[in-house]
Design an enzyme around this catalytic site. Sequence first.
Site, PDB file in Angstrom:
ATOM      1  N   HIS A   9      65.353  58.358  21.784  1.00  0.00           N
ATOM      2  CA  HIS A   9      64.841  59.256  20.762  1.00  0.00           C
ATOM      3  C   HIS A   9      64.156  60.424  21.473  1.00  0.00           C
ATOM      4  O   HIS A   9      63.292  60.224  22.339  1.00  0.00           O
ATOM      5  CB  HIS A   9      63.810  58.542  19.885  1.00  0.00           C
ATOM      6  CG  HIS A   9      64.369  57.387  19.100  1.00  0.00           C
ATOM      7  ND1 HIS A   9      64.575  56.147  19.663  1.00  0.00           N
ATOM      8  CD2 HIS A   9      64.758  57.296  17.804  1.00  0.00           C
ATOM      9  CE1 HIS A   9      65.055  55.329  18.742  1.00  0.00           C
ATOM     10  NE2 HIS A   9      65.181  56.000  17.605  1.00  0.00           N
ATOM     11  N   HIS A 171      54.260  55.790  49.146  1.00  0.00           N
ATOM     12  CA  HIS A 171      54.312  56.474  47.853  1.00  0.00           C
ATOM     13  C   HIS A 171      55.569  56.023  47.130  1.00  0.00           C
ATOM     14  O   HIS A 171      56.257  55.085  47.563  1.00  0.00           O
ATOM     15  CB  HIS A 171      54.277  57.995  48.040  1.00  0.00           C
ATOM     16  CG  HIS A 171      55.340  58.515  48.962  1.00  0.00           C
ATOM     17  ND1 HIS A 171      56.582  58.905  48.515  1.00  0.00           N
ATOM     18  CD2 HIS A 171      55.350  58.676  50.308  1.00  0.00           C
ATOM     19  CE1 HIS A 171      57.309  59.310  49.547  1.00  0.00           C
ATOM     20  NE2 HIS A 171      56.602  59.172  50.648  1.00  0.00           N
TER      21      HIS A 171
END
Length: 326
Positions: A9, A171
């Site tokens: 959506h 990271h």
Amino acid sequence: MVGIILASHGEFAAGIKQSGQMIFGEQEKVEAVTFMPNEGPNDLHQHLEDAIAKFDPDDEVLFLIDLWGGSPFNQANSIYEEHKDKWAIVTGLNLPMLVEAYGARLSMNSAQEIAAHIVESGREGVKIKPEDLEPKGDGNSSEEQEDTAVNAGAPGKMTYVLARIDSRLLHGQVATTWTKTSGANRIIVVSDSVAKDDLRKSLIKEAAPVGVKAHVVPIDQMIKLSQDDQHFGGTKALLLFENPEDALRTVEGGVPLKEINVGSMAHSVGKVQPNKVLAFNQEDIDAFKKMESDGIKFDVRKVPNDNKDNLDAIMKKAENLLNEQK
């Protein structure tokens, strides 16, 4: 290669596609389908068909969809029914699930095999702080069971599945992409400076992916660990260095590395930047050249899907820039 359709959506599918590529690199055969407020089910169905048409006729398709029972799911499901012997649908799309799917495509050729594989990563990507708010499990989750083999004290030395120079250390790209593709079950940051910084050590340990232990050790301690042949059998280690000088000290101390991945080196005062992600001073260049003379190979790329760069050519450009500064 299995084609992946991201459907949602609104613009969520397009956004998570971009996020996934920031972590794992550019991907082939991935299409984002968005269902906008001014559209109806027939529009959405056509968008899905158009996306599938961009794949090869024999490609299997994996739908990763935001919500079970919503319009994107319903329309994808109507298409899936004609191919349910090979295609698959997974709902509850999140970034850990998507990154896991990208990694799985490197070794899995079945949409249904990938679908079964990535569900747990999607679930494990949901975490909470403070930790005591986490619902109590039954002691059988993969996170609760993880590392038993690593910590079992099996005889043998650790295996080095990847060594990487990256000024950002642990990271997203490392925690997801490189850990998955290397098969590492332990991440070790090798740094004297970080070992003295309690805050950085804490953040690194928290950034470790589910099922993988992260540690920070000084260089001399890493050298000692590499000589231990009694306690690290089964350990597949991913070593992270902030800079080439630390990597050089580690190699010269006896840690048996044969190849080092060069990911990123941040710019700072006194350094030159010959490309977007690597910055050098003369000490960096000297350290790389010394490791080359010792027989170390270098793999220069941020993520596994990137093309490999030539370190010697990059360093030559850096040396020219340093000479211009003099």
